[in-house]
Design a protein around this motif. Structure first.
Motif, PDB file in Angstrom:
ATOM      1  N   PRO A 180      -7.083  -2.678  -6.713  1.00 22.77           N
ATOM      2  CA  PRO A 180      -7.939  -1.492  -6.652  1.00 22.77           C
ATOM      3  C   PRO A 180      -8.510  -1.206  -5.262  1.00 22.77           C
ATOM      4  N   HIS A 181      -8.420  -2.175  -4.353  1.00 17.77           N
ATOM      5  CA  HIS A 181      -8.947  -1.976  -3.006  1.00 17.77           C
ATOM      6  C   HIS A 181      -7.945  -1.276  -2.086  1.00 17.77           C
ATOM      7  N   ARG A 182      -6.694  -1.120  -2.540  1.00 20.31           N
ATOM      8  CA  ARG A 182      -5.663  -0.562  -1.677  1.00 20.31           C
ATOM      9  C   ARG A 182      -5.419   0.921  -1.964  1.00 20.31           C
ATOM     10  N   THR A 183      -4.980   1.645  -0.946  1.00 18.19           N
ATOM     11  CA  THR A 183      -4.626   3.055  -1.074  1.00 18.19           C
ATOM     12  C   THR A 183      -3.116   3.156  -1.273  1.00 18.19           C
ATOM     13  N   HIS A 184      -2.698   3.647  -2.418  1.00 18.42           N
ATOM     14  CA  HIS A 184      -1.268   3.759  -2.720  1.00 18.42           C
ATOM     15  C   HIS A 184      -0.744   5.078  -2.170  1.00 18.42           C
ATOM     16  N   ILE A 185      -0.035   4.983  -1.045  1.00 23.19           N
ATOM     17  CA  ILE A 185       0.527   6.172  -0.402  1.00 23.19           C
ATOM     18  C   ILE A 185       1.971   6.319  -0.876  1.00 23.19           C
ATOM     19  N   VAL A 186       2.251   7.396  -1.594  1.00 27.86           N
ATOM     20  CA  VAL A 186       3.571   7.589  -2.208  1.00 27.86           C
ATOM     21  C   VAL A 186       4.326   8.697  -1.475  1.00 27.86           C
ATOM     22  N   GLY A 187       5.464   8.330  -0.898  1.00 26.74           N
ATOM     23  CA  GLY A 187       6.300   9.312  -0.224  1.00 26.74           C
ATOM     24  C   GLY A 187       7.170  10.054  -1.222  1.00 26.74           C
ATOM     25  N   VAL A 188       6.998  11.375  -1.281  1.00 31.52           N
ATOM     26  CA  VAL A 188       7.734  12.214  -2.238  1.00 31.52           C
ATOM     27  C   VAL A 188       8.216  13.471  -1.531  1.00 31.52           C
ATOM     28  N   TYR A 189       9.379  13.963  -1.950  1.00 26.10           N
ATOM     29  CA  TYR A 189       9.844  15.238  -1.418  1.00 26.10           C
ATOM     30  C   TYR A 189       8.913  16.344  -1.915  1.00 26.10           C
ATOM     31  N   ALA A 190       8.640  17.326  -1.044  1.00 27.64           N
ATOM     32  CA  ALA A 190       7.604  18.326  -1.321  1.00 27.64           C
ATOM     33  C   ALA A 190       7.927  19.226  -2.505  1.00 27.64           C
ATOM     34  N   TYR A 200      -3.455   8.707 -15.822  1.00 30.39           N
ATOM     35  CA  TYR A 200      -4.152   8.671 -14.529  1.00 30.39           C
ATOM     36  C   TYR A 200      -5.110   9.850 -14.457  1.00 30.39           C
ATOM     37  N   GLU A 201      -6.411   9.577 -14.281  1.00 33.02           N
ATOM     38  CA  GLU A 201      -7.435  10.623 -14.349  1.00 33.02           C
ATOM     39  C   GLU A 201      -8.125  10.898 -13.020  1.00 33.02           C
ATOM     40  N   GLU A 202      -7.865  10.095 -12.013  1.00 32.40           N
ATOM     41  CA  GLU A 202      -8.498  10.300 -10.708  1.00 32.40           C
ATOM     42  C   GLU A 202      -7.875  11.507  -9.999  1.00 32.40           C
ATOM     43  N   PRO A 203      -8.568  12.067  -9.009  1.00 30.35           N
ATOM     44  CA  PRO A 203      -7.955  13.156  -8.235  1.00 30.35           C
ATOM     45  C   PRO A 203      -6.744  12.640  -7.458  1.00 30.35           C
ATOM     46  N   PHE A 204      -5.750  13.494  -7.292  1.00 29.53           N
ATOM     47  CA  PHE A 204      -4.675  13.205  -6.355  1.00 29.53           C
ATOM     48  C   PHE A 204      -5.120  13.657  -4.971  1.00 29.53           C
ATOM     49  N   TYR A 205      -4.661  12.951  -3.934  1.00 29.88           N
ATOM     50  CA  TYR A 205      -4.919  13.358  -2.560  1.00 29.88           C
ATOM     51  C   TYR A 205      -3.582  13.716  -1.924  1.00 29.88           C
ATOM     52  N   LEU A 206      -3.470  14.945  -1.421  1.00 30.06           N
ATOM     53  CA  LEU A 206      -2.190  15.482  -0.968  1.00 30.06           C
ATOM     54  C   LEU A 206      -2.178  15.745   0.530  1.00 30.06           C
ATOM     55  N   HIS A 207      -1.073  15.400   1.142  1.00 27.65           N
ATOM     56  CA  HIS A 207      -0.772  15.839   2.504  1.00 27.65           C
ATOM     57  C   HIS A 207      -0.650  17.364   2.492  1.00 27.65           C
ATOM     58  N   PRO A 224       7.927  11.589   2.713  1.00 24.73           N
ATOM     59  CA  PRO A 224       8.287  10.197   2.999  1.00 24.73           C
ATOM     60  C   PRO A 224       8.108   9.781   4.452  1.00 24.73           C
ATOM     61  N   ALA A 225       8.327  10.688   5.384  1.00 22.56           N
ATOM     62  CA  ALA A 225       8.229  10.336   6.804  1.00 22.56           C
ATOM     63  C   ALA A 225       6.816   9.938   7.205  1.00 22.56           C
ATOM     64  N   GLN A 226       5.812  10.313   6.402  1.00 20.50           N
ATOM     65  CA  GLN A 226       4.428  10.049   6.770  1.00 20.50           C
ATOM     66  C   GLN A 226       3.884   8.712   6.267  1.00 20.50           C
ATOM     67  N   ILE A 227       4.616   8.004   5.403  1.00 23.06           N
ATOM     68  CA  ILE A 227       4.013   6.811   4.801  1.00 23.06           C
ATOM     69  C   ILE A 227       3.761   5.707   5.826  1.00 23.06           C
ATOM     70  N   PRO A 231      -3.574   0.641   3.353  1.00 20.54           N
ATOM     71  CA  PRO A 231      -2.531   1.432   2.684  1.00 20.54           C
ATOM     72  C   PRO A 231      -1.401   0.572   2.144  1.00 20.54           C
ATOM     73  N   LEU A 232      -0.867   0.984   0.992  1.00 22.23           N
ATOM     74  CA  LEU A 232       0.298   0.340   0.386  1.00 22.23           C
ATOM     75  C   LEU A 232       1.420   1.374   0.366  1.00 22.23           C
ATOM     76  N   PRO A 233       2.325   1.323   1.360  1.00 24.02           N
ATOM     77  CA  PRO A 233       3.382   2.346   1.460  1.00 24.02           C
ATOM     78  C   PRO A 233       4.399   2.243   0.324  1.00 24.02           C
ATOM     79  N   THR A 234       4.632   3.376  -0.338  1.00 27.22           N
ATOM     80  CA  THR A 234       5.511   3.450  -1.501  1.00 27.22           C
ATOM     81  C   THR A 234       6.452   4.638  -1.330  1.00 27.22           C
TER      82      THR A 234
END
Length: 341
Positions: free
Chosen positions: A170-180, A196-203, A246-249, A260-263
């Motif tokens: 729970p202490h890590r930020t899960h950064i998920v690389g996805v095509y837009a 999953y009920e938390e807000p999503f954070y988007l690039h 994906p290029a931003q992870i 961050p936990l790059p995914t």
């Protein structure tokens, strides 16, 4: 069906697959006079065409990504709506199950039906219409994942892997690389369905297309742009899902997050070397393309005696189909990009 040979009126030219009597290209990789577009990914859709035929949703995506109102003459069709292209050619679209608005282009001419599937998948997707099998004389298929190693798991399985990781770390930020376009929205929707009920954070690069999906009735719950959070507030992202290209992870952009936990979410994540190449700490096998089994199943279900293969692992699919008594041949079209996975 089958009164006229498709090879007489469907040709491969420099710009791509060409319907001679209709003077129209299907997903051309350069600007042409008339273009039939199967979906909105950049290796299939682009600006500069004189006239475009596409689904209503793909037309909207092209406005969002590629050109402004009035630049191109457009004919936007709903699934199943028939349109006369002239000289005896009828066009209609069947759903492809790939992304919002994705379609198979169905061309009928002189008693023969050709289906150009574009990109497609058979797995369920809550953000787009499911694939429709269309019986035809010629089925034109991709072969992006046409190797036996590619057997894509249900998305729910991969999303649960992500949920477990967030509960355990729970202490890590899960950064998920996805095509837009498509992958981002599908992952968001499936996470919501998984609880999953938390807000999503988007690039910021994901904003416009997510809003477009919402305009077609998709509900992703609360999402916030990363840029709206002060840089000093790294703790806000802990235990949350951050979605980005994906290029931003592993880019400088990711340094603003706490631990961050790059995914990476991609069909290629089934290959460990690809995951290492992307420097992904977690690999989610998430594909918007048909896997090996579904490619073969789809070719057989269309009952098409002839299969034309556009790009990807062409030789493997051609060999397997011929073993099954189906006439198959490679078109070797250029301009297709596998990086959208």
């Amino acid at each position: 069906m089958g009164n006229a040979s498709a090879e007489e009126w469907m040709q491969v030219r420099e710009a791509g697959l060409y319907c001679v009597p209709a003077n129209a290209y299907i997903d051309p990789h350069e600007a042409v006079e008339r273009a039939i577009i199967t979906h909105g990914h950049a290796d299939h859709a682009r600006s500069g065409h004189g006239e475009v035929f596409a689904t209503v949703e793909t037309t909207a995506i092209m406005h969002t990504r590629y050109y402004i109102e009035g630049e191109t003459q457009e004919t936007a069709l709903t699934y199943g709506q028939k349109h006369d292209l002239g000289n005896g050619v009828t066009l209609w679209f069947a759903s492809a199950g790939h992304i919002l608005g994705s379609a198979q282009a169905v061309l009928e001419y002189n008693g023969t039906r050709v289906v150009a599937a574009g990109d497609y998948k058979r797995h369920p997707d809550p953000t787009c219409a499911p694939f429709e099998v269309v019986p035809c004389d010629v089925f034109i298929t991709e072969a992006t994942f046409a190797l036996p190693v590619f057997q894509h798991p249900p998305l729910e399985v991969e999303v649960e892997k992500l949920m477990r990781s967030m509960r355990a770390l729970p202490h890590r930020t899960h950064i998920v690389g996805v095509y837009a376009l498509g992958k981002c929205q599908r992952v968001m929707k499936t996470l919501r369905q998984a609880g999953y009920e938390e807000p999503f954070y988007l690039h910021g690069a994901l904003k416009r297309l997510t809003e477009l999906y919402e305009s077609y009735g998709q509900d992703f719950g609360e999402w916030i742009l990363v840029s709206d959070i002060p840089r000093a507030d790294k703790h806000v992202f802990q235990g949350k899902v951050v979605l980005c290209p994906p290029a931003q992870i592993n880019d400088r952009w990711s340094r603003r997050f706490a631990d961050p936990l790059p995914t990476v979410a991609s069909g290629w994540m089934q290959i460990r070397a690809r995951a290492r190449q992307k420097r992904a700490e977690m690999a989610l096998v998430v594909s918007d393309h048909a896997d090996w089994g579904d490619l073969i199943r789809t070719c057989e279900e269309t009952k098409a005696p002839d299969i034309w293969i556009t790009h990807g692992r062409v030789e493997a699919l051609e060999y397997e189909l011929k073993k099954r008594g189906i006439r198959a041949k490679a078109l070797n079209l250029i301009g297709r990009d596998e990086s959208v996975e």
